[in-house]
Scaffold this active site. Structure first.
Site, PDB file in Angstrom:
ATOM      1  N   ARG A  65       0.873  -1.183   0.000  1.00 25.28           N
ATOM      2  CA  ARG A  65       0.000   0.000   0.000  1.00 25.28           C
ATOM      3  C   ARG A  65       0.908   1.230   0.000  1.00 25.28           C
ATOM      4  NH1 ARG A  65      -3.470  -2.624  -1.738  1.00 25.28           N
ATOM      5  NH2 ARG A  65      -5.494  -3.136  -0.839  1.00 25.28           N
ATOM      6  N   ASP A  79       3.548   0.083  -7.356  1.00 21.84           N
ATOM      7  CA  ASP A  79       2.225  -0.153  -7.970  1.00 21.84           C
ATOM      8  C   ASP A  79       1.156   0.574  -7.176  1.00 21.84           C
ATOM      9  OD1 ASP A  79       0.512  -1.559  -9.871  1.00 21.84           O
ATOM     10  OD2 ASP A  79      -0.197  -2.702  -8.139  1.00 21.84           O
ATOM     11  N   GLU A 105      -3.240   7.813  -3.917  1.00 19.13           N
ATOM     12  CA  GLU A 105      -3.813   7.286  -5.169  1.00 19.13           C
ATOM     13  C   GLU A 105      -5.338   7.380  -5.236  1.00 19.13           C
ATOM     14  OE1 GLU A 105      -2.390   3.107  -4.811  1.00 19.13           O
ATOM     15  OE2 GLU A 105      -4.493   2.538  -4.943  1.00 19.13           O
ATOM     16  N   HIS A 112      -1.700   0.609  -9.779  1.00 16.94           N
ATOM     17  CA  HIS A 112      -2.365  -0.407  -8.939  1.00 16.94           C
ATOM     18  C   HIS A 112      -2.929  -1.533  -9.814  1.00 16.94           C
ATOM     19  CE1 HIS A 112      -4.201  -0.903  -4.695  1.00 16.94           C
ATOM     20  NE2 HIS A 112      -4.112  -2.095  -5.289  1.00 16.94           N
TER      21      HIS A 112
HETATM   22  P1  NAD Z   1      -0.861 -11.509   4.137  1.00 15.76           P
HETATM   23  O1  NAD Z   1      -1.737 -11.179   5.281  1.00 15.76           O
HETATM   24  O2  NAD Z   1      -0.806 -12.905   3.641  1.00 15.76           O
HETATM   25  O3  NAD Z   1       0.648 -11.060   4.461  1.00 15.76           O
HETATM   26  C1  NAD Z   1       0.960  -9.862   5.101  1.00 15.76           C
HETATM   27  C2  NAD Z   1       2.167 -10.124   5.992  1.00 15.76           C
HETATM   28  O4  NAD Z   1       2.552  -8.877   6.570  1.00 15.76           O
HETATM   29  C3  NAD Z   1       1.864 -11.109   7.144  1.00 15.76           C
HETATM   30  O5  NAD Z   1       2.817 -12.138   7.146  1.00 15.76           O
HETATM   31  C4  NAD Z   1       1.951 -10.233   8.379  1.00 15.76           C
HETATM   32  O6  NAD Z   1       2.422 -10.918   9.512  1.00 15.76           O
HETATM   33  C5  NAD Z   1       2.916  -9.160   7.914  1.00 15.76           C
HETATM   34  N1  NAD Z   1       2.844  -7.964   8.729  1.00 15.76           N
HETATM   35  C6  NAD Z   1       1.730  -7.357   9.232  1.00 15.76           C
HETATM   36  N2  NAD Z   1       2.096  -6.296   9.974  1.00 15.76           N
HETATM   37  C7  NAD Z   1       3.430  -6.229   9.914  1.00 15.76           C
HETATM   38  C8  NAD Z   1       4.392  -5.349  10.501  1.00 15.76           C
HETATM   39  N3  NAD Z   1       4.013  -4.333  11.290  1.00 15.76           N
HETATM   40  N4  NAD Z   1       5.691  -5.558  10.238  1.00 15.76           N
HETATM   41  C9  NAD Z   1       6.069  -6.608   9.467  1.00 15.76           C
HETATM   42  N5  NAD Z   1       5.230  -7.483   8.903  1.00 15.76           N
HETATM   43  C10 NAD Z   1       3.927  -7.297   9.135  1.00 15.76           C
HETATM   44  O7  NAD Z   1      -1.291 -10.501   2.984  1.00 15.76           O
HETATM   45  P2  NAD Z   1      -0.930 -10.605   1.425  1.00 15.76           P
HETATM   46  O8  NAD Z   1      -2.000 -11.320   0.705  1.00 15.76           O
HETATM   47  O9  NAD Z   1       0.483 -11.075   1.283  1.00 15.76           O
HETATM   48  O10 NAD Z   1      -1.059  -9.076   1.004  1.00 15.76           O
HETATM   49  C11 NAD Z   1      -0.189  -8.093   1.550  1.00 15.76           C
HETATM   50  C12 NAD Z   1      -0.680  -6.715   1.152  1.00 15.76           C
HETATM   51  O11 NAD Z   1      -0.484  -6.526  -0.249  1.00 15.76           O
HETATM   52  C13 NAD Z   1      -2.209  -6.508   1.330  1.00 15.76           C
HETATM   53  O12 NAD Z   1      -2.521  -6.142   2.660  1.00 15.76           O
HETATM   54  C14 NAD Z   1      -2.491  -5.389   0.376  1.00 15.76           C
HETATM   55  O13 NAD Z   1      -2.327  -4.158   1.043  1.00 15.76           O
HETATM   56  C15 NAD Z   1      -1.393  -5.541  -0.687  1.00 15.76           C
HETATM   57  N6  NAD Z   1      -1.949  -5.964  -1.993  1.00 15.76           N
HETATM   58  C16 NAD Z   1      -1.696  -5.198  -3.088  1.00 15.76           C
HETATM   59  C17 NAD Z   1      -2.210  -5.572  -4.317  1.00 15.76           C
HETATM   60  C18 NAD Z   1      -1.928  -4.778  -5.558  1.00 15.76           C
HETATM   61  O14 NAD Z   1      -2.646  -4.952  -6.558  1.00 15.76           O
HETATM   62  N7  NAD Z   1      -0.931  -3.933  -5.597  1.00 15.76           N
HETATM   63  C19 NAD Z   1      -3.012  -6.714  -4.420  1.00 15.76           C
HETATM   64  C20 NAD Z   1      -3.233  -7.487  -3.279  1.00 15.76           C
HETATM   65  C21 NAD Z   1      -2.702  -7.106  -2.063  1.00 15.76           C
END
Ligand code: NAD
Length: 344
Positions: free
Chosen positions: A234, A258, A263, A295
Site C-alpha cells: 500500500r 504499484d 492514489e 495499482h
Molecule cells: P498476508 O496477510 O498474507 O501477508 C501480510 C504479511 O505482513 C503477514 O505475514 C503479516 O504478519 C505481515 N505484517 C503485518 N504487519 C506487519 C508489521 N508491522 N511488520 C512486518 N510485517 C507485518 O497478505 P498478502 O496477501 O500477502 O497481502 C499483503 C498486502 O499486499 C495486502 O494487505 C495489500 O495491502 C497488498 N496488496 C496489493 C495488491 C496490488 O494490486 N498492488 C493486491 C493485493 C494485495
C-alpha cells in the site's frame, strides 16, 4: 439479497457476471463509495467495494442508515474500511484474501526487471531507431541480496521465486514462516539489518497503524547507496516524500511502485490532458529511475476470476445465514453452521 457494486471497472464485469451463480440481483456503478455516494446503497443489503472506496466511520454510519448489512471487499487489503465502525453498526465485512499471490509477486518481479534492465528506456530508444546500449547496463539478479518485508501470501511467494534466482534472501515480519526458512533459504533478520544489507527491498505488508510510513528517512538513510525499493503493498507503507528526497539525492537507485499513498481518486481514472494537482507525484514521475504502475498488480485473469468467485462465495454464505471464513471480524451472530469450504 440485492448487491450494489461500487467502483466497477469494465474489465471486472464478465468475471462478476460469471461468478454470480445464484443470480443475485446486482447493480454496478463506476462511482466510488464515499460520503456523497453512500445513499446510492438504499435498497441494497450488500455493497461490494474495491481499494479506492472510502468505508471510513462516517460512510459506514450512512450505510447503516440505509440498512446495508454486509460489505464484500473485492480485494485482499482492507485498510480503507473502518472495521471498528462496521462492528459497532453490525455491518459484516469480508475480503478476498490470497486470490492470487502470484499476480502481485510476479508484478513486483516485473518492476524489478524493468528497472534493472532498463526495459522502458530500451523500448523507447528502439522505437526512435536508436539501437545503442550505452545507458542500458543492469546487473545480474543472481547472487544479489533481496529483503522481503512482510512474508505472508504475496511476500512469501516472491521469496520462493527469488530463491530460484539464487538470491540471498533476508526476511522481516512480525510472524515468522518456518517453511520459508527450511525450504526456501529465508533468513529472518531485524528490519534495520534487512535495510542495511539488501540490494533490493520489496514491501508486502498490509497498511495499518504499525506499517504506516514503515519505510521512512531513518531506514532509508541506512540502506545501501543505489538500493532498489519496490512497493506493491500500500502506498503509505512508505513515506513518499522521504523516498523522493533520497531518490533526488541519488541514495535510492530505483523506486518501483504499484501503489501510491495519495492514489485514491487519482488511480483507475484517465487524466490524460488534464492538470495533475499533485506535486509529489509529478516530481516522482520526472525521475528516470522511477517506475509507477496504476495499482495493476492484481490484474491477471486468474486473480480477477478468483476475486469474483470469493466475493460471491462471501455473499452466498451471508444469504444462506452462514458466516464466511473471510469475515474480518467475528460477528455477534449465532450462526448455526460455519462453512470452511473456501480456499481461494
Ligand atoms: P498476508 O496477510 O498474507 O501477508 C501480510 C504479511 O505482513 C503477514 O505475514 C503479516 O504478519 C505481515 N505484517 C503485518 N504487519 C506487519 C508489521 N508491522 N511488520 C512486518 N510485517 C507485518 O497478505 P498478502 O496477501 O500477502 O497481502 C499483503 C498486502 O499486499 C495486502 O494487505 C495489500 O495491502 C497488498 N496488496 C496489493 C495488491 C496490488 O494490486 N498492488 C493486491 C493485493 C494485495
Amino acid at each position: 439479497m440485492r448487491i450494489l457494486f461500487y467502483s466497477i471497472k469494465d474489465f471486472e464485469h464478465p468475471y462478476l457476471l460469471e461468478a454470480n451463480k445464484k443470480n443475485f440481483p446486482v447493480k454496478m456503478t463506476e462511482s466510488a463509495l464515499g460520503t456523497e455516494t453512500a445513499s446510492f446503497a438504499e435498497g441494497f443489503t450488500v455493497v461490494s467495494i474495491f481499494t479506492g472506496d472510502d468505508a471510513s466511520a462516517p460512510v459506514i454510519k450512512k450505510l447503516k442508515e440505509v440498512n446495508v448489512k454486509y460489505i464484500a471487499i473485492r480485494a485482499a487489503g482492507y485498510d480503507n474500511v473502518d472495521l471498528q465502525a462496521a462492528k459497532e453498526n453490525a455491518i459484516q465485512v469480508a475480503n478476498a484474501p490470497a486470490y492470487s499471490p502470484y499476480s502481485i509477486a510476479e508484478h513486483a518481479l516485473a518492476l524489478l526487471f524493468a528497472m534493472n534492465r532498463k526495459l522502458i528506456l530500451a523500448n523507447d530508444q528502439v522505437h526512435h531507431q536508436n539501437f545503442k546500449m550505452n545507458n542500458l547496463i543492469g546487473y545480474d539478479l543472481h547472487g544479489k541480496t533481496v529483503g522481503i518485508i512482510g512474508t505472508g501470501n504475496i511476500g512469501g511467494t516472491l521469496l520462493k521465486i527469488l530463491n530460484g534466482f539464487n538470491c540471498k534472501l533476508l526476511a522481516y515480519d512480525i510472524r515468522r514462516n518456518d517453511d520459508l526458512v527450511t525450504n526456501y533459504n529465508a533468513n529472518y533478520v531485524s528490519l534495520e539489518q534487512l535495510c542495511r544489507e539488501s540490494d533490493i527491498i520489496s514491501i508486502h505488508t498490509p497498511l495499518n497503524e504499525q506499517t504506516k510510513y514503515l519505510i521512512n528517512k531513518n531506514l532509508i538513510s541506512i540502506m545501501k547507496k543505489g538500493v532498489m525499493l519496490i512497493n506493491t503493498g500500500r502506498g503509505a507503507c512508505v513515506n513518499t516524500t522521504d523516498v523522493l528526497h533520497y531518490l533526488e539525492s541519488g541514495h535510492i537507485g530505483y523506486f518501483g511502485a504499484d501503489v501510491y499513498e495519495k492514489e485514491r481518486g487519482l488511480f483507475f481514472h484517465d487524466w490524460t490532458g488534464k492538470a495533475l494537482n499533485d506535486d509529489l507525484l509529478k516530481r516522482l514521475l520526472m525521475l528516470p529511475n522511477v517506475l509507477i504502475t496504476p495499482h495493476q498488480a492484481f490484474a491477471t485473469k486468474e486473480a480477477l476470476g478468483n476475486i469474483a468467485e470469493t466475493t460471491f462465495y462471501n455473499i452466498e454464505c451471508w444469504a444462506a445465514g452462514r458466516c464466511s471464513d473471510n469475515e474480518l471480524y467475528k460477528p455477534a451472530i449465532n450462526y448455526s453452521s460455519l462453512s470452511a469450504t473456501n480456499n481461494l
